[in-house]
Design a protein around this motif. Sequence first.
Motif, PDB file in Angstrom:
ATOM      1  N   SER A 147     -15.709 -35.464 -27.969  1.00 17.16           N
ATOM      2  CA  SER A 147     -16.231 -35.113 -26.652  1.00 17.16           C
ATOM      3  C   SER A 147     -16.806 -33.700 -26.720  1.00 17.16           C
ATOM      4  CB  SER A 147     -15.122 -35.174 -25.606  1.00 17.16           C
ATOM      5  OG  SER A 147     -15.544 -34.627 -24.376  1.00 17.16           O
ATOM      6  N   THR A 148     -17.802 -33.426 -25.882  1.00 23.54           N
ATOM      7  CA  THR A 148     -18.401 -32.087 -25.873  1.00 23.54           C
ATOM      8  C   THR A 148     -17.445 -31.033 -25.340  1.00 23.54           C
ATOM      9  OG1 THR A 148     -19.356 -32.561 -23.686  1.00 23.54           O
ATOM     10  CG2 THR A 148     -20.764 -32.944 -25.616  1.00 23.54           C
ATOM     11  N   THR A 149     -16.375 -31.459 -24.684  1.00 24.20           N
ATOM     12  CA  THR A 149     -15.384 -30.511 -24.163  1.00 24.20           C
ATOM     13  C   THR A 149     -14.390 -30.081 -25.243  1.00 24.20           C
ATOM     14  OG1 THR A 149     -14.066 -32.393 -23.406  1.00 24.20           O
ATOM     15  CG2 THR A 149     -15.516 -31.341 -21.800  1.00 24.20           C
ATOM     16  N   GLN A 150     -14.443 -30.719 -26.408  1.00 20.61           N
ATOM     17  CA  GLN A 150     -13.556 -30.349 -27.505  1.00 20.61           C
ATOM     18  C   GLN A 150     -14.208 -29.313 -28.414  1.00 20.61           C
ATOM     19  OE1 GLN A 150     -12.605 -34.109 -29.394  1.00 20.61           O
ATOM     20  NE2 GLN A 150     -11.270 -34.758 -27.715  1.00 20.61           N
ATOM     21  N   LYS A 151     -13.384 -28.488 -29.039  1.00 23.26           N
ATOM     22  CA  LYS A 151     -13.886 -27.428 -29.905  1.00 23.26           C
ATOM     23  C   LYS A 151     -14.573 -28.023 -31.128  1.00 23.26           C
ATOM     24  CE  LYS A 151     -12.491 -23.145 -32.225  1.00 23.26           C
ATOM     25  NZ  LYS A 151     -11.380 -22.201 -32.508  1.00 23.26           N
ATOM     26  N   LYS A 152     -15.685 -27.396 -31.519  1.00 29.74           N
ATOM     27  CA  LYS A 152     -16.440 -27.880 -32.663  1.00 29.74           C
ATOM     28  C   LYS A 152     -16.163 -27.025 -33.889  1.00 29.74           C
ATOM     29  CE  LYS A 152     -20.882 -27.169 -33.070  1.00 29.74           C
ATOM     30  NZ  LYS A 152     -22.344 -27.243 -32.899  1.00 29.74           N
ATOM     31  N   TYR A 153     -15.904 -27.701 -35.014  1.00 33.05           N
ATOM     32  CA  TYR A 153     -15.705 -27.027 -36.296  1.00 33.05           C
ATOM     33  C   TYR A 153     -16.825 -27.439 -37.255  1.00 33.05           C
ATOM     34  CZ  TYR A 153     -10.984 -26.161 -34.502  1.00 33.05           C
ATOM     35  OH  TYR A 153      -9.922 -25.770 -33.736  1.00 33.05           O
ATOM     36  N   ARG A 154     -16.967 -26.674 -38.324  1.00 41.25           N
ATOM     37  CA  ARG A 154     -18.051 -26.948 -39.276  1.00 41.25           C
ATOM     38  C   ARG A 154     -17.959 -28.343 -39.885  1.00 41.25           C
ATOM     39  NH1 ARG A 154     -18.865 -21.384 -42.851  1.00 41.25           N
ATOM     40  NH2 ARG A 154     -19.626 -20.067 -41.125  1.00 41.25           N
ATOM     41  N   LEU A 155     -16.742 -28.799 -40.151  1.00 43.12           N
ATOM     42  CA  LEU A 155     -16.599 -30.102 -40.794  1.00 43.12           C
ATOM     43  C   LEU A 155     -17.100 -31.243 -39.917  1.00 43.12           C
ATOM     44  CD1 LEU A 155     -12.905 -31.388 -40.795  1.00 43.12           C
ATOM     45  CD2 LEU A 155     -13.703 -29.618 -39.238  1.00 43.12           C
ATOM     46  N   HIS A 156     -17.172 -31.038 -38.600  1.00 45.71           N
ATOM     47  CA  HIS A 156     -17.621 -32.092 -37.691  1.00 45.71           C
ATOM     48  C   HIS A 156     -19.079 -32.481 -37.923  1.00 45.71           C
ATOM     49  CE1 HIS A 156     -14.281 -30.633 -34.760  1.00 45.71           C
ATOM     50  NE2 HIS A 156     -13.812 -31.535 -35.599  1.00 45.71           N
ATOM     51  N   LYS A 157     -19.811 -31.617 -38.564  1.00 45.97           N
ATOM     52  CA  LYS A 157     -21.206 -31.925 -38.880  1.00 45.97           C
ATOM     53  C   LYS A 157     -21.306 -33.164 -39.768  1.00 45.97           C
ATOM     54  CE  LYS A 157     -25.373 -29.784 -40.850  1.00 45.97           C
ATOM     55  NZ  LYS A 157     -25.932 -28.556 -41.499  1.00 45.97           N
ATOM     56  N   TYR A 158     -20.218 -33.458 -40.483  1.00 41.21           N
ATOM     57  CA  TYR A 158     -20.215 -34.586 -41.415  1.00 41.21           C
ATOM     58  C   TYR A 158     -19.277 -35.715 -40.975  1.00 41.21           C
ATOM     59  CZ  TYR A 158     -22.142 -30.751 -44.132  1.00 41.21           C
ATOM     60  OH  TYR A 158     -22.891 -29.680 -44.542  1.00 41.21           O
ATOM     61  N   GLN A 159     -18.805 -35.664 -39.741  1.00 43.95           N
ATOM     62  CA  GLN A 159     -17.827 -36.664 -39.314  1.00 43.95           C
ATOM     63  C   GLN A 159     -18.399 -38.077 -39.257  1.00 43.95           C
ATOM     64  OE1 GLN A 159     -16.292 -35.541 -35.461  1.00 43.95           O
ATOM     65  NE2 GLN A 159     -18.165 -36.052 -34.367  1.00 43.95           N
ATOM     66  N   HIS A 160     -19.717 -38.192 -39.092  1.00 43.31           N
ATOM     67  CA  HIS A 160     -20.330 -39.514 -39.085  1.00 43.31           C
ATOM     68  C   HIS A 160     -20.357 -40.137 -40.481  1.00 43.31           C
ATOM     69  CE1 HIS A 160     -23.585 -36.798 -40.243  1.00 43.31           C
ATOM     70  NE2 HIS A 160     -24.237 -37.841 -40.722  1.00 43.31           N
ATOM     71  N   ILE A 161     -19.972 -39.350 -41.484  1.00 43.85           N
ATOM     72  CA  ILE A 161     -19.908 -39.843 -42.860  1.00 43.85           C
ATOM     73  C   ILE A 161     -18.456 -40.127 -43.267  1.00 43.85           C
ATOM     74  CG2 ILE A 161     -20.368 -39.304 -45.286  1.00 43.85           C
ATOM     75  CD1 ILE A 161     -22.676 -37.501 -44.292  1.00 43.85           C
ATOM     76  N   TYR A 162     -17.566 -39.169 -42.990  1.00 42.59           N
ATOM     77  CA  TYR A 162     -16.192 -39.313 -43.470  1.00 42.59           C
ATOM     78  C   TYR A 162     -15.270 -40.077 -42.514  1.00 42.59           C
ATOM     79  CZ  TYR A 162     -15.046 -35.112 -40.613  1.00 42.59           C
ATOM     80  OH  TYR A 162     -14.854 -34.209 -39.592  1.00 42.59           O
ATOM     81  N   PHE A 163     -15.788 -40.500 -41.350  1.00 46.04           N
ATOM     82  CA  PHE A 163     -14.920 -41.194 -40.404  1.00 46.04           C
ATOM     83  C   PHE A 163     -14.366 -42.499 -40.961  1.00 46.04           C
ATOM     84  CE2 PHE A 163     -18.745 -43.618 -39.499  1.00 46.04           C
ATOM     85  CZ  PHE A 163     -18.289 -44.867 -39.071  1.00 46.04           C
ATOM     86  N   TRP A 164     -15.097 -43.141 -41.878  1.00 48.59           N
ATOM     87  CA  TRP A 164     -14.628 -44.393 -42.474  1.00 48.59           C
ATOM     88  C   TRP A 164     -13.270 -44.182 -43.145  1.00 48.59           C
ATOM     89  CZ3 TRP A 164     -17.394 -48.584 -41.235  1.00 48.59           C
ATOM     90  CH2 TRP A 164     -18.742 -48.420 -40.902  1.00 48.59           C
ATOM     91  N   PHE A 165     -13.154 -43.075 -43.867  1.00 45.45           N
ATOM     92  CA  PHE A 165     -11.905 -42.780 -44.566  1.00 45.45           C
ATOM     93  C   PHE A 165     -10.785 -42.453 -43.576  1.00 45.45           C
ATOM     94  CE2 PHE A 165      -9.144 -39.429 -46.415  1.00 45.45           C
ATOM     95  CZ  PHE A 165      -8.487 -40.220 -47.358  1.00 45.45           C
ATOM     96  N   LEU A 166     -11.091 -41.635 -42.580  1.00 43.05           N
ATOM     97  CA  LEU A 166     -10.068 -41.256 -41.600  1.00 43.05           C
ATOM     98  C   LEU A 166      -9.574 -42.463 -40.812  1.00 43.05           C
ATOM     99  CD1 LEU A 166     -11.125 -37.832 -40.036  1.00 43.05           C
ATOM    100  CD2 LEU A 166      -9.372 -38.298 -41.729  1.00 43.05           C
TER     101      LEU A 166
END
Length: 356
Positions: A147-166
């Motif tokens: 959500s846009t109300t949550q804090k953004k970290y640098r790793l989130h830039k790649y979350q659309h890639i690593y979400f499969w693993f998580l």
Amino acid sequence: MSVPKFANVPHSFHAELKKRIGSYFEEVGKSTTGDYPIFMKAVILMVTFMVIYVHLVFFTPGVVMQILESILLGGVVAAIGFNVMHDGAHGSFSKYKWINSFAALSLNILGGNNFMWNVKHNVIHHAFTNVDGVDDDIDIQPWMRMSTTQKKYRLHKYQHIYFWFLYSLLYIFWIFVLDYQKYFKSKIGSMPLKKMKLSDHLVFWGFKVFHLFLFVGLPIYMVGFTSWLISFLIFTLVAGLVLSLVFQLAHTVEHTAFPMPHETTGKMEDEWAVHQIKTTANFATNNKLVSWLVGGLNFQIEHHLFPKISHIHYPAISKIIRQACQEYGIVYIEYPRVRYAVASHVAFLKQMGRAA
């Protein structure tokens, strides 16, 4: 964060929907629960689970067959969660309360806990869908930003890639970490946990021990540690990925909303039913195989509006709800195919990883 309050609207949209859905069941003369059709599905899934489990543990198949059966076991475990446990926990599996309770206990056998699930899912998620700070389902911080109300970290830039693993880790993390966190902290996210009775404590620990025996101790004794570890990782990773995807495709896609309560009054802008429709999406509702496997959770709008109605009725009542939404000018979010919903979820994650 205090508990949000929804707008109290005279002649609400929800009241109109309940009236129309009630009329439908009176006309067709059917019960709102699943009963015999869902019993047959439960038997098929449970028997399939037992056959695969027994063959893996007591008959030691070859490596290729072991891997294939472990993958299938992960899918069957997820399907039991969608079809048996989920309806049972909502009280829609059967008109008999004891049968619903028995169906909900399937979660405990598979390593979870129905008490924790009831508070997290039935009480919190269904009431405050996509409300950041309340809905625990969108709290994957700091690993992911939902959500846009949550804090953004640098790793989130790649979350659309690593979400499969998580997402694959969900099942393991759920049964070995998250349930215990909730138990010892006595809260789910920021929401306090309902007080547990002695029977709730006994069920929690009793089934946790039973699960360890069934899925860890006995298999290691029968087939050895290495063989067990291979099967256990495969089936839990598959189950985790399937469970995560089905629930995330229902709420965290491009077109769903993430409304927040007013800062001073704590009130939500919409009435509860409208909030549910704005924060929820359907997918692949014309695909009967998908509907059968995911327990109708591709009809997520219908489920959130009427969780006490069994999923076997969702295709019928969806037509009524869709018509009402059209009349009231409310957008009914739906993706015609699974791959479109997955693509929208990936796009959403990319957007959340880069947006301010």
